[in-house]
Each structure stands twice: as structure tokens, then as C-alpha cells.
Write a protein that holds these residues in place. Structure first.
Motif, PDB file in Angstrom:
ATOM      1  N   GLU A  27       0.800  -1.098  -0.099  1.00  0.00           N
ATOM      2  CA  GLU A  27       0.100  -0.111   0.008  1.00  0.00           C
ATOM      3  C   GLU A  27       0.796   1.291  -0.198  1.00  0.00           C
ATOM      4  O   GLU A  27       0.678   2.229  -0.726  1.00  0.00           O
ATOM      5  CB  GLU A  27      -0.950  -0.194   1.330  1.00  0.00           C
ATOM      6  CG  GLU A  27      -1.929  -0.906   1.044  1.00  0.00           C
ATOM      7  CD  GLU A  27      -3.329  -0.561   0.065  1.00  0.00           C
ATOM      8  OE1 GLU A  27      -3.277   0.657  -0.137  1.00  0.00           O
ATOM      9  OE2 GLU A  27      -3.916  -1.372   0.061  1.00  0.00           O
ATOM     10  N   LEU A  28       1.854   1.334   1.018  1.00  0.00           N
ATOM     11  CA  LEU A  28       2.846   2.574   0.866  1.00  0.00           C
ATOM     12  C   LEU A  28       3.627   2.617  -0.512  1.00  0.00           C
ATOM     13  O   LEU A  28       3.698   3.840  -0.999  1.00  0.00           O
ATOM     14  CB  LEU A  28       3.809   2.418   2.069  1.00  0.00           C
ATOM     15  CG  LEU A  28       3.279   2.504   3.291  1.00  0.00           C
ATOM     16  CD1 LEU A  28       4.426   2.233   4.339  1.00  0.00           C
ATOM     17  CD2 LEU A  28       2.680   4.018   3.624  1.00  0.00           C
ATOM     18  N   ARG A  29       3.878   1.536  -0.969  1.00  0.00           N
ATOM     19  CA  ARG A  29       4.584   1.832  -2.561  1.00  0.00           C
ATOM     20  C   ARG A  29       3.748   2.382  -3.534  1.00  0.00           C
ATOM     21  O   ARG A  29       4.114   3.004  -4.264  1.00  0.00           O
ATOM     22  CB  ARG A  29       5.148   0.201  -2.777  1.00  0.00           C
ATOM     23  CG  ARG A  29       6.370   0.034  -2.009  1.00  0.00           C
ATOM     24  CD  ARG A  29       6.989  -1.587  -2.326  1.00  0.00           C
ATOM     25  NE  ARG A  29       7.610  -1.105  -3.591  1.00  0.00           N
ATOM     26  CZ  ARG A  29       8.403  -2.208  -4.466  1.00  0.00           C
ATOM     27  NH1 ARG A  29       8.312  -3.408  -3.873  1.00  0.00           N
ATOM     28  NH2 ARG A  29       8.711  -1.967  -5.345  1.00  0.00           N
ATOM     29  N   LEU A  30       2.449   1.956  -3.364  1.00  0.00           N
ATOM     30  CA  LEU A  30       1.597   2.267  -4.305  1.00  0.00           C
ATOM     31  C   LEU A  30       1.255   4.125  -4.122  1.00  0.00           C
ATOM     32  O   LEU A  30       1.251   4.684  -4.914  1.00  0.00           O
ATOM     33  CB  LEU A  30       0.085   1.659  -4.317  1.00  0.00           C
ATOM     34  CG  LEU A  30       0.278   0.004  -4.852  1.00  0.00           C
ATOM     35  CD1 LEU A  30      -1.112  -0.397  -4.588  1.00  0.00           C
ATOM     36  CD2 LEU A  30       0.232   0.095  -6.483  1.00  0.00           C
ATOM     37  N   GLU A  31       1.081   4.441  -2.758  1.00  0.00           N
ATOM     38  CA  GLU A  31       0.879   5.697  -2.489  1.00  0.00           C
ATOM     39  C   GLU A  31       1.838   6.386  -2.869  1.00  0.00           C
ATOM     40  O   GLU A  31       1.869   7.598  -2.984  1.00  0.00           O
ATOM     41  CB  GLU A  31       0.578   5.564  -0.898  1.00  0.00           C
ATOM     42  CG  GLU A  31       0.191   7.111  -0.540  1.00  0.00           C
ATOM     43  CD  GLU A  31      -1.017   7.652  -1.001  1.00  0.00           C
ATOM     44  OE1 GLU A  31      -1.347   8.630  -0.677  1.00  0.00           O
ATOM     45  OE2 GLU A  31      -1.969   6.642  -1.922  1.00  0.00           O
ATOM     46  N   SER A  32       3.043   5.745  -2.693  1.00  0.00           N
ATOM     47  CA  SER A  32       4.463   6.629  -3.059  1.00  0.00           C
ATOM     48  C   SER A  32       4.384   7.104  -4.359  1.00  0.00           C
ATOM     49  O   SER A  32       5.275   7.899  -5.053  1.00  0.00           O
ATOM     50  CB  SER A  32       5.751   5.807  -2.785  1.00  0.00           C
ATOM     51  OG  SER A  32       5.957   4.711  -3.850  1.00  0.00           O
ATOM     52  N   THR A  33       3.623   6.287  -5.602  1.00  0.00           N
ATOM     53  CA  THR A  33       3.486   6.814  -7.039  1.00  0.00           C
ATOM     54  C   THR A  33       2.720   8.105  -7.044  1.00  0.00           C
ATOM     55  O   THR A  33       2.711   8.682  -7.676  1.00  0.00           O
ATOM     56  CB  THR A  33       2.800   5.854  -7.853  1.00  0.00           C
ATOM     57  OG1 THR A  33       1.519   5.764  -7.212  1.00  0.00           O
ATOM     58  CG2 THR A  33       3.562   4.535  -7.814  1.00  0.00           C
ATOM     59  N   ARG A  34       1.823   8.408  -5.674  1.00  0.00           N
ATOM     60  CA  ARG A  34       1.067   9.744  -5.829  1.00  0.00           C
ATOM     61  C   ARG A  34       1.732  10.702  -4.939  1.00  0.00           C
ATOM     62  O   ARG A  34       1.356  12.033  -4.998  1.00  0.00           O
ATOM     63  CB  ARG A  34      -0.388   9.177  -5.234  1.00  0.00           C
ATOM     64  CG  ARG A  34      -1.144   8.508  -6.298  1.00  0.00           C
ATOM     65  CD  ARG A  34      -2.489   8.085  -5.743  1.00  0.00           C
ATOM     66  NE  ARG A  34      -2.392   7.226  -4.864  1.00  0.00           N
ATOM     67  CZ  ARG A  34      -2.394   5.715  -5.136  1.00  0.00           C
ATOM     68  NH1 ARG A  34      -2.224   5.231  -6.179  1.00  0.00           N
ATOM     69  NH2 ARG A  34      -2.284   4.962  -4.032  1.00  0.00           N
ATOM     70  N   ARG A  35       2.462  10.275  -4.049  1.00  0.00           N
ATOM     71  CA  ARG A  35       2.661  11.519  -2.753  1.00  0.00           C
ATOM     72  C   ARG A  35       4.490  11.156  -2.699  1.00  0.00           C
ATOM     73  O   ARG A  35       5.075  10.549  -2.449  1.00  0.00           O
ATOM     74  CB  ARG A  35       2.358  11.009  -1.555  1.00  0.00           C
ATOM     75  CG  ARG A  35       0.644  11.109  -1.688  1.00  0.00           C
ATOM     76  CD  ARG A  35       0.156  11.273  -0.377  1.00  0.00           C
ATOM     77  NE  ARG A  35       0.774  12.161   0.608  1.00  0.00           N
ATOM     78  CZ  ARG A  35       0.652  12.012   1.879  1.00  0.00           C
ATOM     79  NH1 ARG A  35       0.174  10.929   2.418  1.00  0.00           N
ATOM     80  NH2 ARG A  35       1.451  12.874   2.762  1.00  0.00           N
ATOM     81  N   PRO A  36       5.149  12.463  -3.307  1.00  0.00           N
ATOM     82  CA  PRO A  36       6.591  12.470  -3.564  1.00  0.00           C
ATOM     83  C   PRO A  36       7.484  12.297  -2.241  1.00  0.00           C
ATOM     84  O   PRO A  36       8.410  11.540  -2.113  1.00  0.00           O
ATOM     85  CB  PRO A  36       7.018  13.693  -4.085  1.00  0.00           C
ATOM     86  CG  PRO A  36       5.752  14.271  -4.706  1.00  0.00           C
ATOM     87  CD  PRO A  36       4.497  13.496  -4.007  1.00  0.00           C
ATOM     88  N   GLU A  37       6.614  12.602  -0.964  1.00  0.00           N
ATOM     89  CA  GLU A  37       7.414  12.578   0.188  1.00  0.00           C
ATOM     90  C   GLU A  37       7.393  11.140   0.755  1.00  0.00           C
ATOM     91  O   GLU A  37       8.499  10.724   1.239  1.00  0.00           O
ATOM     92  CB  GLU A  37       6.680  13.628   1.301  1.00  0.00           C
ATOM     93  CG  GLU A  37       5.302  13.289   1.877  1.00  0.00           C
ATOM     94  CD  GLU A  37       4.252  13.833   0.742  1.00  0.00           C
ATOM     95  OE1 GLU A  37       3.192  13.347   1.099  1.00  0.00           O
ATOM     96  OE2 GLU A  37       4.595  14.299  -0.517  1.00  0.00           O
ATOM     97  N   ILE A  38       6.618  10.364   0.456  1.00  0.00           N
ATOM     98  CA  ILE A  38       6.335   8.868   0.728  1.00  0.00           C
ATOM     99  C   ILE A  38       7.576   8.316  -0.252  1.00  0.00           C
ATOM    100  O   ILE A  38       8.205   7.402   0.109  1.00  0.00           O
ATOM    101  CB  ILE A  38       4.869   8.220   0.657  1.00  0.00           C
ATOM    102  CG1 ILE A  38       4.206   9.016   1.732  1.00  0.00           C
ATOM    103  CG2 ILE A  38       5.189   6.954   0.680  1.00  0.00           C
ATOM    104  CD1 ILE A  38       2.754   8.543   1.566  1.00  0.00           C
ATOM    105  N   ALA A  39       7.550   8.946  -1.640  1.00  0.00           N
ATOM    106  CA  ALA A  39       8.350   7.937  -2.581  1.00  0.00           C
ATOM    107  C   ALA A  39       9.761   8.344  -2.276  1.00  0.00           C
ATOM    108  O   ALA A  39      10.635   7.488  -2.107  1.00  0.00           O
ATOM    109  CB  ALA A  39       8.115   8.812  -4.054  1.00  0.00           C
ATOM    110  N   GLU A  40      10.155   9.343  -1.496  1.00  0.00           N
ATOM    111  CA  GLU A  40      11.323   9.777  -1.117  1.00  0.00           C
ATOM    112  C   GLU A  40      11.729   8.913   0.319  1.00  0.00           C
ATOM    113  O   GLU A  40      12.831   8.387   0.187  1.00  0.00           O
ATOM    114  CB  GLU A  40      11.629  11.182  -0.764  1.00  0.00           C
ATOM    115  CG  GLU A  40      12.937  11.560  -0.195  1.00  0.00           C
ATOM    116  CD  GLU A  40      13.169  13.140   0.201  1.00  0.00           C
ATOM    117  OE1 GLU A  40      13.905  13.356   1.150  1.00  0.00           O
ATOM    118  OE2 GLU A  40      12.402  13.913  -0.176  1.00  0.00           O
TER     119      GLU A  40
END
Length: 189
Positions: A108-121
């Protein structure tokens, strides 16, 4: 306010449950409080922002998915081999599938990281650090495969875990057999 590490872990575990059950959009401080059965506002005392909450969840994922010291200790000093490498892979799969909610929360976090740069980082840094540790762990005893092969195993394991956590392509296939086949095909003799 003094921090209670047990409560912090319990809140992070509740957050992982919320993330696995409701997805990233359902992950709020209030939802974590409800899942943990604590007074409203407790999660925000430990994780003052959504970013801090997600950082706490990522850290907890690492704790919960780490190999047991006993498993690693039992294999220390064994001669490096493809079989030993396969044992480590089977243990990774066992931990991921044994901690189903944690593995789903990570996806779920990996998917959310596609939408939220701070999570991606945050997640990207955590994954790259983990990858470097895996490469060093593999190199230290002289196990077969270098960084390229370890990356291929990460890619394969991610796909296999997504398959196993959702609707398996071949539900009757024993996972150990699949992992052994990956080792046979990805690591030259």
C-alpha cells in the motif's frame, strides 16, 4: 512528554492494520487511535504529522520483517552455496507471508508513493538502504550473486509476494519450489 516505546510500537502496529485494511486514504491519526483502542489524540502525540506516522510505520515494517537472530546465527559459518542462498530466500518469503498485514501495508505504501513524492522519497531511501544491506550480507560470507542478481531476486520476490498475497496464479504450487526454481535460473552454477 516521555515516550513509551511499547505504546509507540502498538500504535505503529495499529497503523499497519489500518493501512492494510483500508489503504493509504484510510490512514489517519484517528483511525490509528480507534484501531489501537486508545483515546483520540494519542497517535498524534507519538506521530505529530502524517509524515511522522508513515516514517513510524516504515520503521515498524523493518522491525517486523527482519530475520530472527536465531535463523541468521544457525547459518553463520556454513559454507556459501546456492542452497544456503535459497534458505535465506525461503525465510524472506516465510516472513512476508507470515506477516500478511505488514506485507500488504508495505505494498500500500509503495502504491501511495506513486502519488506522494514525500512518501516516495522516504520509502525509496529505506528500500535502497535495505538493498545495500542485502548486497553486503550476501557478499560477506561469499554467497553466490552480486548486486545485479540481488536486484533480480528483489524484483522476483516483489512479484511473487504480490501474487501470493492476492489471487495466486498457481495456488497449488509450493512456494519453496518456486523459490528453488528462481535460484536455479538466476544463479549460474
Amino acid at each position: 512528554m516521555a515516550r513509551n516505546d511499547d505504546r509507540r510500537r502498538a500504535l505503529a502496529d495499529a497503523g499497519l492494520s489500518v493501512l492494510a485494511d483500508e489503504g493509504a486514504r484510510g490512514l489517519t491519526h484517528r483511525a490509528v487511535d480507534r484501531a489501537a483502542g486508545v483515546p483520540l489524540g494519542t497517535a498524534s502525540n507519538y506521530f505529530p504529522s502524517r509524515t511522522a506516522l508513515i516514517e513510524g510505520l516504515v520503521g515498524r515494517i523493518g522491525e517486523r520483517l527482519a530475520p530472527s537472530a536465531e535463523f541468521v546465527r544457525e547459518r553463520e559459518g556454513l559454507p556459501p552455496s546456492r542452497d544456503l542462498f535459497a534458505q535465506y530466500l525461503r525465510d524472506i518469503a516465510r516472513r512476508l507471508l507470515g506477516e500478511r498485514q505488514v506485507a500488504i501495508a508495505l505494498f500500500e505504501l509503495r502504491l501511495e508513493s506513486t502519488r506522494r513524492p514525500e512518501i516516495a522519497e522516504l520509502l525509496g531511501r529505506w528500500r535502497r538502504e535495505g538493498f545495500a544491506v542485502d548486497v553486503a550480507f550476501n557478499a560477506r560470507p561469499g554467497l553466490p550473486g552480486g548486486a545485479d542478481e540481488i536486484a533480480l531476486f528483489h524484483y522476483a520476490m516483489d512479484g511473487l509476494m504480490l501474487d501470493q498475497l492476492t489471487d495466486p496464479l498457481m495456488p497449488e504450487g509450493p512456494i519453496d519450489d518456486i523459490l528453488d526454481a528462481l535460484v536455479d535460473r538466476l544463479l549460474p552454477r
